[in-house]
Design a protein around this motif. Structure first.
Motif, PDB file in Angstrom:
ATOM      1  N   VAL A  58      -4.194 -31.019  26.826  1.00  0.00           N
ATOM      2  CA  VAL A  58      -3.755 -32.050  26.335  1.00  0.00           C
ATOM      3  C   VAL A  58      -4.984 -32.999  25.687  1.00  0.00           C
ATOM      4  CG1 VAL A  58      -2.735 -34.417  27.021  1.00  0.00           C
ATOM      5  CG2 VAL A  58      -2.111 -32.224  28.114  1.00  0.00           C
ATOM      6  N   LEU A  59      -4.526 -33.433  24.536  1.00  0.00           N
ATOM      7  CA  LEU A  59      -5.677 -34.047  23.779  1.00  0.00           C
ATOM      8  C   LEU A  59      -5.766 -35.459  23.938  1.00  0.00           C
ATOM      9  CD1 LEU A  59      -5.590 -32.206  20.216  1.00  0.00           C
ATOM     10  CD2 LEU A  59      -6.974 -31.627  22.285  1.00  0.00           C
ATOM     11  N   THR A  60      -7.036 -36.110  24.070  1.00  0.00           N
ATOM     12  CA  THR A  60      -7.038 -37.520  24.277  1.00  0.00           C
ATOM     13  C   THR A  60      -6.748 -38.168  22.928  1.00  0.00           C
ATOM     14  OG1 THR A  60      -9.364 -37.570  23.797  1.00  0.00           O
ATOM     15  CG2 THR A  60      -8.813 -37.119  26.059  1.00  0.00           C
ATOM     16  N   ASP A  61      -6.570 -39.543  22.852  1.00  0.00           N
ATOM     17  CA  ASP A  61      -6.572 -40.408  21.813  1.00  0.00           C
ATOM     18  C   ASP A  61      -7.834 -40.131  20.873  1.00  0.00           C
ATOM     19  OD1 ASP A  61      -3.978 -41.052  22.603  1.00  0.00           O
ATOM     20  OD2 ASP A  61      -4.754 -43.081  23.166  1.00  0.00           O
ATOM     21  N   VAL A  62      -8.773 -39.977  21.251  1.00  0.00           N
ATOM     22  CA  VAL A  62     -10.028 -39.936  20.417  1.00  0.00           C
ATOM     23  C   VAL A  62      -9.929 -38.382  20.051  1.00  0.00           C
ATOM     24  CG1 VAL A  62     -12.482 -39.504  20.470  1.00  0.00           C
ATOM     25  CG2 VAL A  62     -11.226 -41.420  21.689  1.00  0.00           C
ATOM     26  N   GLN A  63      -9.636 -37.404  20.721  1.00  0.00           N
ATOM     27  CA  GLN A  63      -9.688 -36.050  20.129  1.00  0.00           C
ATOM     28  C   GLN A  63      -8.483 -35.840  19.067  1.00  0.00           C
ATOM     29  OE1 GLN A  63      -8.999 -34.035  23.954  1.00  0.00           O
ATOM     30  NE2 GLN A  63     -11.115 -33.302  23.851  1.00  0.00           N
ATOM     31  N   ARG A  64      -7.299 -36.394  19.397  1.00  0.00           N
ATOM     32  CA  ARG A  64      -6.378 -36.371  18.060  1.00  0.00           C
ATOM     33  C   ARG A  64      -6.762 -37.301  16.974  1.00  0.00           C
ATOM     34  NH1 ARG A  64      -1.095 -35.559  20.643  1.00  0.00           N
ATOM     35  NH2 ARG A  64      -1.312 -35.839  22.768  1.00  0.00           N
ATOM     36  N   LYS A  65      -7.412 -38.353  17.025  1.00  0.00           N
ATOM     37  CA  LYS A  65      -8.038 -38.841  15.627  1.00  0.00           C
ATOM     38  C   LYS A  65      -9.082 -37.833  15.000  1.00  0.00           C
ATOM     39  CE  LYS A  65      -7.284 -43.625  17.085  1.00  0.00           C
ATOM     40  NZ  LYS A  65      -7.923 -45.042  17.362  1.00  0.00           N
ATOM     41  N   GLN A  66     -10.006 -37.394  15.971  1.00  0.00           N
ATOM     42  CA  GLN A  66     -10.896 -36.366  15.341  1.00  0.00           C
ATOM     43  C   GLN A  66     -10.448 -35.123  14.637  1.00  0.00           C
ATOM     44  OE1 GLN A  66     -13.235 -35.572  18.888  1.00  0.00           O
ATOM     45  NE2 GLN A  66     -14.817 -37.215  18.368  1.00  0.00           N
ATOM     46  N   LEU A 105      -8.318 -32.146  10.039  1.00  0.00           N
ATOM     47  CA  LEU A 105      -7.450 -31.667   8.936  1.00  0.00           C
ATOM     48  C   LEU A 105      -7.320 -32.239   7.573  1.00  0.00           C
ATOM     49  CD1 LEU A 105      -4.521 -31.356  11.709  1.00  0.00           C
ATOM     50  CD2 LEU A 105      -6.111 -29.533  10.796  1.00  0.00           C
ATOM     51  N   MET A 106      -7.688 -33.509   7.539  1.00  0.00           N
ATOM     52  CA  MET A 106      -7.261 -33.972   6.172  1.00  0.00           C
ATOM     53  C   MET A 106      -8.418 -33.466   5.112  1.00  0.00           C
ATOM     54  SD  MET A 106      -5.107 -36.230   5.999  1.00  0.00           S
ATOM     55  CE  MET A 106      -5.292 -36.593   4.490  1.00  0.00           C
ATOM     56  N   GLN A 107      -9.320 -32.738   5.555  1.00  0.00           N
ATOM     57  CA  GLN A 107     -10.468 -31.917   4.858  1.00  0.00           C
ATOM     58  C   GLN A 107      -9.773 -30.835   4.212  1.00  0.00           C
ATOM     59  OE1 GLN A 107     -14.053 -31.465   7.003  1.00  0.00           O
ATOM     60  NE2 GLN A 107     -13.933 -33.389   8.024  1.00  0.00           N
TER      61      GLN A 107
END
Length: 404
Positions: free
Chosen positions: A218-226, A231-233
């Motif tokens: 389960v990803l943390t909020d920080v990991q989700r943003k990272q 992925l945007m790259q």
């Protein structure tokens, strides 16, 4: 702006919801309505659809390019020279900036899109000297039931009485106001705009969603943003094929999507035909053919003739009648009338044109000089300007035999 607000409230009360961008700095005619597909539809956004652009431009260009001639009634109709003030104005130069073709293109385009083509009457005293299209004009009934026209010029709203405008009404103008294909085709054009936007979004993201990332953690909020930033790259059509490194238990699962599904080909094909129905334009006219249909042949020729009869001709007649009612002077001036030269639509190959002219000269419908004029050839005068007919057959009692 109180009158404008009253008009908007009346629309809402009639069930027209979804008006957008209501500000004092915008013309009333630029308002759009939100379709159920989510896209805001207005004349401006509708024209971003290639089918709408093609339907409007084809019809407007055909009508604008037809000669508009002035005739005088008598023993037959006699064409009036363009030296006549009204004839020259309507066919050659309606205003200081536009040619006749450009003016009628503009008027027809606005009639098709908004249901009303409106032009300001330019006058010197009581004499009409020109017509100037009003792009942002909205006709309405005032409290006395009279037609008035709201329009915007350099950020300011003005109201003009009917006596100061030339107004071409579109289809269904029972109350003096034409019906707009864009307004009544809200859902059809909204779906087409949404489909275009969806297809463009797929291409923006690399043509299609190629896969998903999964993880047992389960990803943390920080990991989700990272992860999102990483992925945007790799997003965008220019980055297709880049290799992405995965870590921390991330797994890639590929998705399969047919490229035809990405472009929504079946949906967009249907929407082209649907838009054509709203504007009364055969799909073949805008370069769209049905499955198995060719773009050439006698069938296509029949479709073109049908379009000219049921699509173009009613618009021409609508304009001619409005010119006669509003611009031709009453009294003795009523002996004049305007008519578009519909024959100019029927362009033929050289052989067919020669055969037609030959037959019309042979049976005495045209003189040889009139036939030469249709080919832009100089008149010869004399016998060439007389009606003649072949006499291959004659009553037998008129024949004289040789007696030996």
């Amino acid at each position: 702006m109180k009158a404008a607000w009253r008009g908007v409230k009346a629309e809402l009360a009639a069930g027209h919801s979804g008006w957008e961008n209501l500000t004092d700095a915008q013309p009333l005619s630029s308002f759009g309505r939100k379709s159920k597909a989510g896209a805001v539809v207005s004349p401006e956004t509708a024209m971003s659809l290639s089918a709408v652009w093609a339907c409007v431009s084809r019809t407007a260009s055909v009508i604008g390019s037809l000669p508009l001639d002035m005739y005088q009634r008598g023993d037959g109709a006699t064409r009036v020279s363009v030296d006549h003030d009204l004839a020259g104005m309507l066919s050659e130069s309606p205003n200081r900036e536009q040619t006749g073709l450009e003016f009628w293109e503009s008027m027809v385009a606005h009639t098709l899109l908004r249901g009303n083509g409106v032009a300001e009457r330019l006058q010197v005293g009581n004499r009409l000297v020109g017509l100037r299209p009003l792009i942002n004009a909205d006709p309405r009934r005032d409290s006395d039931g009279d037609l008035v026209y709201d329009y915007w010029d350099r950020g300011k709203k003005y109201t003009m009485p009917a006596s100061k405008v030339f107004h071409i009404r579109g289809f269904g103008s029972g109350d003096g106001l034409g019906l707009s294909a864009v307004r009544y085709g809200l859902q059809s054009m909204g779906a087409a705009l949404a489909a275009d936007e969806a297809a463009a979004t797929f291409f923006e993201n690399g043509m299609m969603p190629s896969g998903v990332l999964t993880s047992e953690q389960v990803l943390t909020d920080v990991q989700r943003k990272q992860l999102t930033a990483m992925l945007m790259q790799y997003a965008g059509s220019k980055k297709v094929g880049k290799i992405m490194a995965l870590e921390a238990g991330l797994k890639y699962e590929q998705l399969q999507m047919n490229p035809e599904d990405v472009q929504l080909l079946a949906t967009r094909r249907h929407q082209i035909e649907d838009v054509c129905r709203w504007f009364g334009t055969p799909p073949i006219v805008i370069g769209h053919s049905s499955e198995g249909q060719t773009m050439w042949g006698s069938g296509v020729e029949a479709i073109m003739l049908s379009w000219q009869t049921m699509g173009i001709n009613p618009l021409l007649t609508r304009i001619e009648r409005r010119i006669q009612k509003d611009l031709v002077l009453p009294g003795p001036g009523r002996r004049f009338f305007f008519e578009f030269n519909r024959e100019a639509m029927l362009q033929m190959d050289s052989k067919s044109k020669a055969d037609l002219l030959n037959k019309m000269v042979s049976v005495g419908i045209l003189t040889r000089d009139e036939a030469r004029a249709k080919l832009n050839e100089q008149a010869r005068g004399g016998a060439a300007d007389q009606l003649m007919a072949q006499m291959a057959m004659a009553p037998i009692e008129n024949l004289k035999g040789n007696e030996g």
